[in-house]
Motif scaffolding. Structure first.
Motif, short mmCIF file in Angstrom:
data_model
loop_
_atom_site.label_atom_id
_atom_site.label_comp_id
_atom_site.label_asym_id
_atom_site.label_seq_id
_atom_site.Cartn_x
_atom_site.Cartn_y
_atom_site.Cartn_z
N ARG A 232 0.84 -1.24 0.02
CA ARG A 232 -0.14 -0.11 -0.12
C ARG A 232 0.57 1.34 -0.18
NH1 ARG A 232 -4.42 -2.39 4.53
NH2 ARG A 232 -4.75 -4.08 3.47
N GLY A 233 2.18 1.34 0.15
CA GLY A 233 3.03 2.40 0.18
C GLY A 233 2.86 3.31 1.25
N ILE A 234 2.51 2.80 2.35
CA ILE A 234 2.36 3.32 3.86
C ILE A 234 3.31 2.68 4.73
CG2 ILE A 234 0.43 3.45 5.70
CD1 ILE A 234 -1.59 2.89 3.74
N ASN A 235 3.88 3.80 5.46
CA ASN A 235 4.91 3.27 6.54
C ASN A 235 4.20 3.69 7.78
OD1 ASN A 235 7.55 3.38 4.81
ND2 ASN A 235 6.43 5.53 4.20
N ILE A 236 4.39 2.46 8.69
CA ILE A 236 3.71 2.44 9.88
C ILE A 236 4.45 3.47 10.88
CG2 ILE A 236 2.85 0.93 11.80
CD1 ILE A 236 1.35 0.83 9.27
N LEU A 237 3.82 4.13 11.75
CA LEU A 237 4.18 4.98 12.80
C LEU A 237 3.62 4.36 14.11
CD1 LEU A 237 3.99 8.59 11.25
CD2 LEU A 237 6.06 6.80 11.37
N ALA A 238 4.36 3.45 14.76
CA ALA A 238 3.82 2.77 15.95
C ALA A 238 3.95 3.74 17.14
CB ALA A 238 4.58 1.34 16.36
N TYR A 239 2.63 3.59 18.01
CA TYR A 239 2.76 4.41 19.39
C TYR A 239 2.13 3.47 20.41
CZ TYR A 239 -2.18 4.99 18.52
OH TYR A 239 -3.53 4.79 18.37
N SER A 240 2.50 4.10 21.45
CA SER A 240 1.93 3.39 22.78
C SER A 240 0.65 3.65 22.94
CB SER A 240 2.90 3.67 23.98
OG SER A 240 2.19 3.42 25.32
N LEU A 241 -0.34 2.96 23.55
CA LEU A 241 -1.49 3.13 23.66
C LEU A 241 -1.77 3.54 25.37
CD1 LEU A 241 -3.52 -0.07 22.69
CD2 LEU A 241 -3.94 2.18 21.74
#
Length: 187
Positions: free
Chosen positions: A147-156
């Motif tokens: 999808r050409g999307i880079n994931i930016l992970a964050y804490s809940l």
């Protein structure tokens, strides 16, 4: 509040998958009605690309018109056929802007198809999506590659505090960058 941070990014076009009008009311209230809300089936949807204003696109419709909400697989297919202009507008935005997806799941059929078409047409990955941790490496690689999307992970933790703070910091950086562009007259 996340809505405040998103608004302070000061982007020209925001696309919402939400049916509610919480962000709509927030943004139009702050701008005294100059923030224009458009729905996927508006006849003048192309104005979003050509017009000078700030826009919120309701990609799947709104609670104020329940019969026109896109909710089922049949609704998605009908919308793609009957409202091609809308999908052309979104495609043009994907080709000319970097998108940041906030709070968007991976299963939305429209988002999946639009980004897959974009990725395979240009073989680029300039878009981003926030997702709560943990995000397995295989998932982030799959989303980037398909999808050409880079994931930016964050804490809940603390009710998405890290996400809110990150968007607020991005808004400050964007404002500083705009000021620099103005100072240098580099538009």
């Amino acid at each position: 509040m996340l809505h405040k941070s998103i608004f302070e990014l000061d982007v020209r076009t925001t696309i919402s998958l939400n049916f509610d009008s919480i962000y709509d009311k927030y943004a139009t209230g702050l701008t005294e009605g100059t923030f224009i809300v458009k729905k996927y089936d508006d006849s003048d949807i192309r104005q979003v690309v050509a017009g000078p204003d700030r826009y919120l696109i309701k990609m799947h419709g709104s609670m104020d018109a329940p019969s026109r909400m896109i909710f089922t697989a049949k609704d998605y297919a009908n919308a793609r056929t009957k409202h091609r202009e809308f999908y052309e507008v979104v495609q043009s935005l994907l080709h000319t802007h970097t998108c940041l997806l906030i709070g968007c799941g991976l299963s939305d059929p429209d988002v999946r198809l639009l980004f897959e078409d974009y990725r395979h047409a240009l073989n680029e990955s300039p878009h981003y999506q926030t997702m709560p941790k943990p995000v397995p490496h295989e998932v982030s690689t799959f989303i980037r590659d398909t999808r050409g999307i880079n994931i930016l992970a964050y804490s809940l933790r603390d009710s998405h505090k890290e996400l809110n703070e990150s968007i607020a910091a991005l808004a400050v950086l964007a404002s500083e960058r705009r000021d620099m562009i103005v100072d240098r007259r580099n538009w």
